[in-house]
Design an enzyme around this catalytic site. Structure first.
Site, PDB file in Angstrom:
ATOM      1  N   LYS A  85      88.466 -43.175  66.411  1.00 28.33           N
ATOM      2  CA  LYS A  85      89.866 -43.603  66.574  1.00 28.33           C
ATOM      3  C   LYS A  85      90.418 -44.219  65.295  1.00 28.33           C
ATOM      4  CE  LYS A  85      88.746 -44.684  71.386  1.00 28.33           C
ATOM      5  NZ  LYS A  85      88.591 -45.757  72.387  1.00 28.33           N
ATOM      6  N   HIS A 135      64.979 -40.723  54.615  1.00 26.92           N
ATOM      7  CA  HIS A 135      64.578 -40.765  56.027  1.00 26.92           C
ATOM      8  C   HIS A 135      63.205 -41.440  56.049  1.00 26.92           C
ATOM      9  CE1 HIS A 135      64.264 -40.036  60.152  1.00 26.92           C
ATOM     10  NE2 HIS A 135      64.447 -38.722  60.219  1.00 26.92           N
ATOM     11  N   ARG A 185      71.692 -43.929  62.006  1.00 24.95           N
ATOM     12  CA  ARG A 185      71.635 -42.596  61.397  1.00 24.95           C
ATOM     13  C   ARG A 185      73.058 -42.198  61.067  1.00 24.95           C
ATOM     14  NH1 ARG A 185      67.495 -38.614  62.195  1.00 24.95           N
ATOM     15  NH2 ARG A 185      68.127 -36.504  61.623  1.00 24.95           N
ATOM     16  N   ARG A 205      65.369 -35.855  69.031  1.00 23.87           N
ATOM     17  CA  ARG A 205      63.991 -36.350  68.958  1.00 23.87           C
ATOM     18  C   ARG A 205      63.900 -37.715  68.283  1.00 23.87           C
ATOM     19  NH1 ARG A 205      60.821 -31.824  66.787  1.00 23.87           N
ATOM     20  NH2 ARG A 205      62.549 -30.616  67.587  1.00 23.87           N
ATOM     21  N   THR A 206      64.683 -37.924  67.216  1.00 21.53           N
ATOM     22  CA  THR A 206      64.601 -39.207  66.512  1.00 21.53           C
ATOM     23  C   THR A 206      65.155 -40.338  67.365  1.00 21.53           C
ATOM     24  OG1 THR A 206      64.821 -38.056  64.396  1.00 21.53           O
ATOM     25  CG2 THR A 206      65.176 -40.426  64.384  1.00 21.53           C
TER      26      THR A 206
END
Length: 314
Positions: A86, A136, A108, A58-59
């Site tokens: 990697k 947040h 994020r 959703r974000t």
């Protein structure tokens, strides 16, 4: 009003005026988003890269829609399959991104402070979409917009934040924002899910839902974040639901016109019942709608001179 910030890494450094400026512009974007033509050219020609080291449907979708509605070129980087896997360091990734000359990074990350580190290494605006247990900020701002649109103000309200406070960056950002706007904040949770230094937060603390919810204007429920727990924080999910799950009986202790919120995703039948989540006092879906408008506002303000014409557009 001007917004004198290069990045948005958290709520801590925002003033009351900064918050009001962002919400006022978000209000106009919320109106634009209800129109048949939802497009603005405010970020036309600019490049937005979404880097989600943690999954969040959703974000990420909200940021992508917000950028595209502002006219930006939006790219989602598949970080789960990136060079980080990697062995590339976060700083090396930042230097590589610099060479691509983006205008805005939306990041994020599961580690607190990682977004701040990236912001120190790149030559563009950085927006924190959630870092570890730290902050947040866009969730707190969209929650603030939701409250203000429902209640007509964002000050001197009694607001209860309930659930897994200890592991929640949403709670941390909301405590800071709502405190700056002169609200009375109550935290409701079992002692095992309350932060250790809670006495420094300037909030009231309850471990009983009925007492904590008495006469509040806003009820914010939080998800039980099992993925961040490395031990026994609750006796059982059944016991947690019995004591801290929001149902009609517990909600009756709040004011008759109290609104119910949840940042999602919800664990129905654990922290909230379906009858409350889908009830007439629930603003859970409007929170999602308002999230796009708030993220449009923030990105437009961060872009500074490139987007000064946007305030008249919506």
């Amino acid at each position: 009003m001007s917004f004198a910030h290069r990045h948005l890494l958290g709520i801590e450094h925002l003033s009351q005026d900064d918050i009001t400026t962002l919400l006022d512009l978000a209000d106009s974007y919320a109106d634009l988003n209800r129109q048949p033509h939802k497009h603005s050219d405010a970020l036309s020609g600019l490049t937005q890269i979404n880097m989600f080291f943690e999954n969040s449907t959703r974000t990420q979708a909200s940021f992508e829609i917000a950028g595209k509605r502002l006219g930006a070129d939006v790219m989602n980087m598949a970080m789960q399959a990136s060079s980080i896997k990697k062995g590339e360091t976060l700083i090396d990734t930042a230097m590589t991104l610099n060479a691509m000359h983006p205008d805005l990074l939306v990041v994020r990350h599961p580690q607190s402070g990682a977004v701040d580190l990236l912001a120190q290494k790149v030559n563009c605006a950085v927006l924190n979409a959630g870092d570890g247990r730290h902050e947040h900020p866009t969730q707190a701002l969209l929650d603030a917009l939701t409250i203000r649109r429902a209640k007509g103000r964002l000050h001197r309200l009694s607001i209860a934040i309930c659930g897994d406070i200890a592991h929640s960056r949403v709670a941390r950002s909301n405590i800071m924002l709502l405190g700056k706007m002169e609200n009375r904040i109550r935290l409701i949770a079992p002692p095992t899910l309350m932060p250790a230094q809670i006495g420094e937060f300037g909030v009231e603390v309850f471990d009983d839902m009925e007492k904590g919810l008495k006469d509040v204007d806003v009820v914010m429920m939080l998800r039980l974040q099992k993925e961040r727990m490395d031990g026994g924080f609750i006796p059982s999910e059944r016991e947690y639901y019995h004591r801290y799950g929001l149902d009609a009986e517990k909600l009756a202790h709040a004011k008759p016109d109290a609104i119910v919120m949840h940042p999602g995703p919800m664990n129905r039948g654990l922290e909230i019942t379906s009858s409350v989540a889908d009830g007439e006092r629930s603003l859970i879906l409007p929170q999602v709608t308002n999230g796009i408008a708030v993220r449009m506002s923030i990105m437009a303000k961060l872009m500074g001179p490139q987007s000064q014409n946007l305030e008249s557009e919506p």
